[in-house]
Motif scaffolding. Structure first.
Motif: not given
Length: 300
Positions: A1-8, A24-28, A61-66, A148-150
């Motif tokens: 799962m991507s804990v951090i994901k940014t697009t453009g 950017l994608e940072v994995e669990d 998105t961070v931890l799968g949330r907006d 914390p998870e992150l």
């Protein structure tokens, strides 16, 4: 799962991009180092992840949330050490950590947490009497409080002596081992490869390269060389060249020069010694992430 994901992801200030088209994608469960010089856009990116500032364009998105709509939930699950962290001078170290635990409805022992960061003797001292390094360690304690998870650390090595720098590395490794994802920015490039699983290099708001420390060194053509002084006129160059992971070897005027990973250097020395070569001295010139950054930034 991507804990951090940014697009453009882009942030403009007065029409000038502080961060530009960041994907950017940072994995669990990984430790991701976000590296670059001061002014590269690292803190601006963290500010957007934590919804301290809004992006001009792009999504994250961070931890799968907006990150913008679910900021409160993200903050409750994230420990953060911001850049230029400040303390409440009238509160003790214990009270700082207790506040974070209470705010996030988390369980933890403030004294044990402060001990982890080297503040066991200052638990009940008012933070107004802390040194800069003690303040930084208190900020780290507040970030890890409640497991914390992150974990997001912005310039965590700032103001620390060598002992403090090593302590940060140990805490980061321990947090990863318990299952947390760690994302930290730094311009102290030589410390990062000791603890990071992956690294992103940021220059002028652009992500110019990404990968493991080894992949980045290889990408930039940065190599580690073992240089051995010997009085032998005929060292076994061919035998050394056949060792696994040795990339190059040559002999010149009493010096054997071997290009190989640092982990292979002992095997090279052992081989020469076993062949009866008199080793007078040796040194290892290791290519670093900083060397890789300079090469890749120049190319970009």
């Amino acid at each position: 799962m991507s804990v951090i994901k940014t697009t453009g992801l882009t942030k403009l200030y007065g029409g000038n991009p502080a961060v530009s088209d960041l994907n950017l994608e940072v994995e669990d469960g990984e430790v991701y180092g976000f590296l670059g010089p001061n002014g590269a856009g690292k803190s601006t990116t963290i500010d957007m992840l934590m919804n301290y500032t809004r992006p001009s364009t792009g999504t994250l998105t961070v931890l799968g949330r907006d990150a913008q709509q679910d900021g409160s939930e993200i903050h409750a699950r994230t420990g953060i050490l911001p850049d230029q962290f400040g303390v409440y001078s009238t509160l003790t170290g214990r009270e700082h950590v207790s506040y974070i635990l209470d705010a996030n409805d988390a369980i933890g022992d403030p004294e044990a947490i402060l001990k982890r960061v080297g503040l066991a003797d200052a638990v009940d001292q008012r933070a107004g009497g802390y040194s800069k390094g003690m303040e930084q360690r208190l900020g780290l304690a507040m970030a890890i409080a409640g497991e914390p998870e992150l974990l997001i650390l912005d310039e965590p090595f700032s103001g620390l002596d060598p002992y403090g720098v090593r302590l940060v590395r140990e805490v980061v490794a321990a947090e990863r081992d318990r299952g947390a994802t760690v994302f930290f920015s730094s311009h102290v490039l030589d410390q990062v490869e000791r603890v990071c699983d992956r690294v992103g290099l940021l220059s002028d708001g652009h992500l110019i390269a990404e990968g493991t420390p080894k992949e980045l060194r290889d990408m930039a053509g940065v190599r580690t060389q073992l240089r051995i002084e010997t009085n032998s006129n005929d060292p076994p160059i061919q035998v050394i060249s056949e060792l696994a992971d040795v990339e190059d070897v040559f002999y010149d005027s009493g010096r054997v020069v071997v290009t190989c990973p640092r982990t292979v250097c002992y095997r090279v020395l052992e081989t020469l010694d076993g062949a009866g070569v008199n080793i007078q001295s040796f040194d290892i010139e290791q290519g670093t992430i900083e060397d890789a950054f300079v090469e890749l930034a120049s190319d970009s």
